[in-house]
Design a protein around this motif. Structure first.
Motif, PDB file in Angstrom:
ATOM      1  N   ASP A   1      42.677  44.683  54.191  1.00  0.00           N
ATOM      2  CA  ASP A   1      41.933  45.429  53.168  1.00  0.00           C
ATOM      3  C   ASP A   1      41.579  44.502  52.006  1.00  0.00           C
ATOM      4  O   ASP A   1      42.467  44.034  51.295  1.00  0.00           O
ATOM      5  CB  ASP A   1      42.774  46.601  52.675  1.00  0.00           C
ATOM      6  CG  ASP A   1      42.012  47.502  51.714  1.00  0.00           C
ATOM      7  OD1 ASP A   1      40.887  47.137  51.323  1.00  0.00           O
ATOM      8  OD2 ASP A   1      42.560  48.565  51.350  1.00  0.00           O
ATOM      9  N   PRO A   2      40.302  44.223  51.758  1.00  0.00           N
ATOM     10  CA  PRO A   2      39.917  43.315  50.670  1.00  0.00           C
ATOM     11  C   PRO A   2      40.308  43.824  49.280  1.00  0.00           C
ATOM     12  O   PRO A   2      40.517  43.038  48.360  1.00  0.00           O
ATOM     13  CB  PRO A   2      38.396  43.208  50.814  1.00  0.00           C
ATOM     14  CG  PRO A   2      37.994  44.422  51.573  1.00  0.00           C
ATOM     15  CD  PRO A   2      39.126  44.721  52.493  1.00  0.00           C
ATOM     16  N   VAL A   3      40.411  45.138  49.149  1.00  0.00           N
ATOM     17  CA  VAL A   3      40.811  45.702  47.848  1.00  0.00           C
ATOM     18  C   VAL A   3      42.228  45.264  47.504  1.00  0.00           C
ATOM     19  O   VAL A   3      42.544  44.940  46.353  1.00  0.00           O
ATOM     20  CB  VAL A   3      40.695  47.236  47.865  1.00  0.00           C
ATOM     21  CG1 VAL A   3      41.230  47.815  46.552  1.00  0.00           C
ATOM     22  CG2 VAL A   3      39.240  47.659  48.076  1.00  0.00           C
ATOM     23  N   GLU A   4      43.118  45.250  48.511  1.00  0.00           N
ATOM     24  CA  GLU A   4      44.485  44.774  48.289  1.00  0.00           C
ATOM     25  C   GLU A   4      44.477  43.304  47.870  1.00  0.00           C
ATOM     26  O   GLU A   4      45.270  42.891  47.023  1.00  0.00           O
ATOM     27  CB  GLU A   4      45.320  44.960  49.558  1.00  0.00           C
ATOM     28  CG  GLU A   4      45.621  46.393  49.913  1.00  0.00           C
ATOM     29  CD  GLU A   4      46.542  46.502  51.113  1.00  0.00           C
ATOM     30  OE1 GLU A   4      47.373  47.428  51.139  1.00  0.00           O
ATOM     31  OE2 GLU A   4      46.457  45.657  52.019  1.00  0.00           O
ATOM     32  N   VAL A   5      43.571  42.540  48.463  1.00  0.00           N
ATOM     33  CA  VAL A   5      43.463  41.114  48.125  1.00  0.00           C
ATOM     34  C   VAL A   5      43.031  40.953  46.668  1.00  0.00           C
ATOM     35  O   VAL A   5      43.565  40.109  45.941  1.00  0.00           O
ATOM     36  CB  VAL A   5      42.470  40.409  49.062  1.00  0.00           C
ATOM     37  CG1 VAL A   5      42.319  38.939  48.670  1.00  0.00           C
ATOM     38  CG2 VAL A   5      42.929  40.513  50.513  1.00  0.00           C
ATOM     39  N   THR A   6      42.080  41.768  46.229  1.00  0.00           N
ATOM     40  CA  THR A   6      41.608  41.656  44.844  1.00  0.00           C
ATOM     41  C   THR A   6      42.729  41.975  43.856  1.00  0.00           C
ATOM     42  O   THR A   6      42.782  41.395  42.770  1.00  0.00           O
ATOM     43  CB  THR A   6      40.413  42.588  44.589  1.00  0.00           C
ATOM     44  OG1 THR A   6      40.812  43.950  44.790  1.00  0.00           O
ATOM     45  CG2 THR A   6      39.256  42.247  45.510  1.00  0.00           C
ATOM     46  N   ILE A   7      43.603  42.897  44.224  1.00  0.00           N
ATOM     47  CA  ILE A   7      44.729  43.227  43.337  1.00  0.00           C
ATOM     48  C   ILE A   7      45.637  42.007  43.172  1.00  0.00           C
ATOM     49  O   ILE A   7      46.065  41.668  42.060  1.00  0.00           O
ATOM     50  CB  ILE A   7      45.519  44.421  43.901  1.00  0.00           C
ATOM     51  CG1 ILE A   7      44.669  45.690  43.858  1.00  0.00           C
ATOM     52  CG2 ILE A   7      46.820  44.617  43.113  1.00  0.00           C
ATOM     53  CD1 ILE A   7      45.304  46.887  44.534  1.00  0.00           C
ATOM     54  N   ILE A   8      45.909  41.319  44.275  1.00  0.00           N
ATOM     55  CA  ILE A   8      46.752  40.125  44.221  1.00  0.00           C
ATOM     56  C   ILE A   8      46.082  39.035  43.392  1.00  0.00           C
ATOM     57  O   ILE A   8      46.722  38.376  42.562  1.00  0.00           O
ATOM     58  CB  ILE A   8      47.041  39.615  45.644  1.00  0.00           C
ATOM     59  CG1 ILE A   8      47.847  40.653  46.421  1.00  0.00           C
ATOM     60  CG2 ILE A   8      47.784  38.291  45.596  1.00  0.00           C
ATOM     61  CD1 ILE A   8      48.043  40.319  47.883  1.00  0.00           C
ATOM     62  N   ILE A   9      44.781  38.848  43.602  1.00  0.00           N
ATOM     63  CA  ILE A   9      44.050  37.832  42.847  1.00  0.00           C
ATOM     64  C   ILE A   9      44.121  38.121  41.350  1.00  0.00           C
ATOM     65  O   ILE A   9      44.340  37.218  40.539  1.00  0.00           O
ATOM     66  CB  ILE A   9      42.582  37.764  43.317  1.00  0.00           C
ATOM     67  CG1 ILE A   9      42.511  37.193  44.742  1.00  0.00           C
ATOM     68  CG2 ILE A   9      41.742  36.907  42.363  1.00  0.00           C
ATOM     69  CD1 ILE A   9      41.113  37.191  45.340  1.00  0.00           C
ATOM     70  N   GLN A  10      43.953  39.363  40.977  1.00  0.00           N
ATOM     71  CA  GLN A  10      43.986  39.714  39.552  1.00  0.00           C
ATOM     72  C   GLN A  10      45.378  39.533  38.957  1.00  0.00           C
ATOM     73  O   GLN A  10      45.518  39.126  37.800  1.00  0.00           O
ATOM     74  CB  GLN A  10      43.491  41.153  39.369  1.00  0.00           C
ATOM     75  CG  GLN A  10      42.012  41.317  39.693  1.00  0.00           C
ATOM     76  CD  GLN A  10      41.510  42.725  39.427  1.00  0.00           C
ATOM     77  OE1 GLN A  10      41.363  43.138  38.264  1.00  0.00           O
ATOM     78  NE2 GLN A  10      41.247  43.469  40.493  1.00  0.00           N
ATOM     79  N   GLU A  11      46.417  39.812  39.738  1.00  0.00           N
ATOM     80  CA  GLU A  11      47.779  39.587  39.252  1.00  0.00           C
ATOM     81  C   GLU A  11      48.020  38.088  39.025  1.00  0.00           C
ATOM     82  O   GLU A  11      48.620  37.694  38.017  1.00  0.00           O
ATOM     83  CB  GLU A  11      48.787  40.129  40.267  1.00  0.00           C
ATOM     84  CG  GLU A  11      48.827  41.647  40.349  1.00  0.00           C
ATOM     85  CD  GLU A  11      49.730  42.141  41.456  1.00  0.00           C
ATOM     86  OE1 GLU A  11      50.122  41.311  42.330  1.00  0.00           O
ATOM     87  OE2 GLU A  11      50.058  43.351  41.475  1.00  0.00           O
ATOM     88  N   MET A  12      47.549  37.277  39.954  1.00  0.00           N
ATOM     89  CA  MET A  12      47.682  35.827  39.799  1.00  0.00           C
ATOM     90  C   MET A  12      46.890  35.333  38.599  1.00  0.00           C
ATOM     91  O   MET A  12      47.347  34.475  37.833  1.00  0.00           O
ATOM     92  CB  MET A  12      47.212  35.119  41.076  1.00  0.00           C
ATOM     93  CG  MET A  12      48.076  35.400  42.304  1.00  0.00           C
ATOM     94  SD  MET A  12      47.341  34.828  43.860  1.00  0.00           S
ATOM     95  CE  MET A  12      47.297  33.052  43.582  1.00  0.00           C
ATOM     96  N   ALA A  13      45.691  35.879  38.414  1.00  0.00           N
ATOM     97  CA  ALA A  13      44.843  35.472  37.291  1.00  0.00           C
ATOM     98  C   ALA A  13      45.496  35.818  35.954  1.00  0.00           C
ATOM     99  O   ALA A  13      45.430  35.042  34.992  1.00  0.00           O
ATOM    100  CB  ALA A  13      43.480  36.153  37.399  1.00  0.00           C
ATOM    101  N   GLU A  14      46.147  36.968  35.900  1.00  0.00           N
ATOM    102  CA  GLU A  14      46.823  37.372  34.666  1.00  0.00           C
ATOM    103  C   GLU A  14      47.934  36.402  34.307  1.00  0.00           C
ATOM    104  O   GLU A  14      48.121  36.028  33.139  1.00  0.00           O
ATOM    105  CB  GLU A  14      47.374  38.791  34.820  1.00  0.00           C
ATOM    106  CG  GLU A  14      48.163  39.271  33.603  1.00  0.00           C
ATOM    107  CD  GLU A  14      47.314  39.271  32.349  1.00  0.00           C
ATOM    108  OE1 GLU A  14      47.840  38.852  31.293  1.00  0.00           O
ATOM    109  OE2 GLU A  14      46.142  39.669  32.428  1.00  0.00           O
ATOM    110  N   GLU A  15      48.686  35.972  35.314  1.00  0.00           N
ATOM    111  CA  GLU A  15      49.771  35.023  35.062  1.00  0.00           C
ATOM    112  C   GLU A  15      49.243  33.691  34.550  1.00  0.00           C
ATOM    113  O   GLU A  15      49.793  33.104  33.613  1.00  0.00           O
ATOM    114  CB  GLU A  15      50.566  34.810  36.344  1.00  0.00           C
ATOM    115  CG  GLU A  15      51.763  33.877  36.165  1.00  0.00           C
ATOM    116  CD  GLU A  15      52.579  33.728  37.434  1.00  0.00           C
ATOM    117  OE1 GLU A  15      53.201  32.669  37.620  1.00  0.00           O
ATOM    118  OE2 GLU A  15      52.601  34.687  38.244  1.00  0.00           O
TER     119      GLU A  15
END
Length: 265
Positions: free
Chosen positions: A153-167
């Motif tokens: 699911d690409p939506v799940e991937v975007t959530i991970i990317i945004q969490e990494m970006a926040e860090e």
């Protein structure tokens, strides 16, 4: 080790003490390379220490014909990878002894500055000093993850990317710096026929979580090819000190300030 002899004994004694301390504290057996410079110690470690009963190898200048020049595989030498080895093969150089006998002018002509470095290294010469602090020309901030499963699911991937970006954005703000280049690498599953993609985008210098996330989302949806994702890497480059806040005329002042300076999203 020279400055430590008066306190702990000769170099070999110090090496054995380090080994024993690591074994006692961590339960790990380690190998040690000893040499007249960093290069010789590194080569002794990589090529000989693991074959010694005590895990210690000592290579000195006087021993070069019987140690350094006996390295048969070019890729066993520090600084020579498979691509460099192929270039050396093309010059008729097949082992470290061949490399040591090649004229420096020939190596420099075909390999540039690296050729001169390899020439001196093949003679055991290394002018670097262990107490010299390396200062990189450009610092970058990044984070990578190999996911625990293939994400369909690409939506799940975007959530991970945004969490990494926040860090990463939080680290930028803590360091008081901005980034002007965002790099995204997405690796697909090993069962996929595609490998993934890697792209970067230039932006106005910022450490805003919102801007960095938006940039990453733009790249992801532009290049994503409906394949399961297994790895993600984000890097923020073109780092500069934070000198001020560039305001957006079309955005609320308080929101701009908070997104650029707050630890929270």
């Amino acid at each position: 080790m020279t400055g430590s002899h008066a306190l702990f004994g000769d170099t070999l004694t110090i090496a054995k003490r380090i080994q024993q301390d690591i074994l006692d504290e961590l339960g790990l057996y380690v190998t040690v390379g000893i040499g007249d410079n960093l290069l010789m110690a590194k080569l002794a470690l990589d090529n000989a220490a693991k074959h010694q009963a005590d895990g210690i190898a000592e290579w000195r200048y006087a021993d070069i014909p019987e140690t350094l020049w006996k390295i048969n595989e070019l890729t066993d030498f520090w600084g020579i990878g498979s691509r460099m080895a192929k270039r050396l093969y093309a010059l008729g150089i097949y082992d470290i002894f061949d490399l040591s006998q090649a004229p420096e002018s020939l190596l420099k002509h075909h390999l540039g500055v690296i050729g001169s470095q390899l020439y001196y290294h093949a003679h055991g010469l290394d002018f670097s000093k262990i107490n010299e602090k390396y200062v990189p020309t450009e610092k970058s901030y990044g984070k990578s993850q190999i996911l625990d499963r293939d994400y369909q699911d690409p939506v799940e991937v975007t959530i991970i990317i945004q969490e990494m970006a926040e860090e990463i954005a939080m680290r930028l703000r803590t360091s008081g710096v901005d980034t002007a280049t965002i790099f995204l690498h997405v690796g697909y599953s090993r069962f996929s026929t595609l490998r993934g993609f890697r792209h970067q985008m230039k932006i106005q210098p910022t450490n805003s979580s919102r801007v960095i996330k938006q940039t990453l989302m733009t790249m992801f949806w532009k290049y994503y090819q409906d394949e399961p994702v297994r790895s993600i890497m984000i890097t923020c480059g073109s780092i500069t000190p934070k000198n001020g806040l560039q305001l957006n005329l079309f955005e609320d002042l308080e929101r701009s300030y908070k997104s650029s300076n707050s630890i929270q999203p």
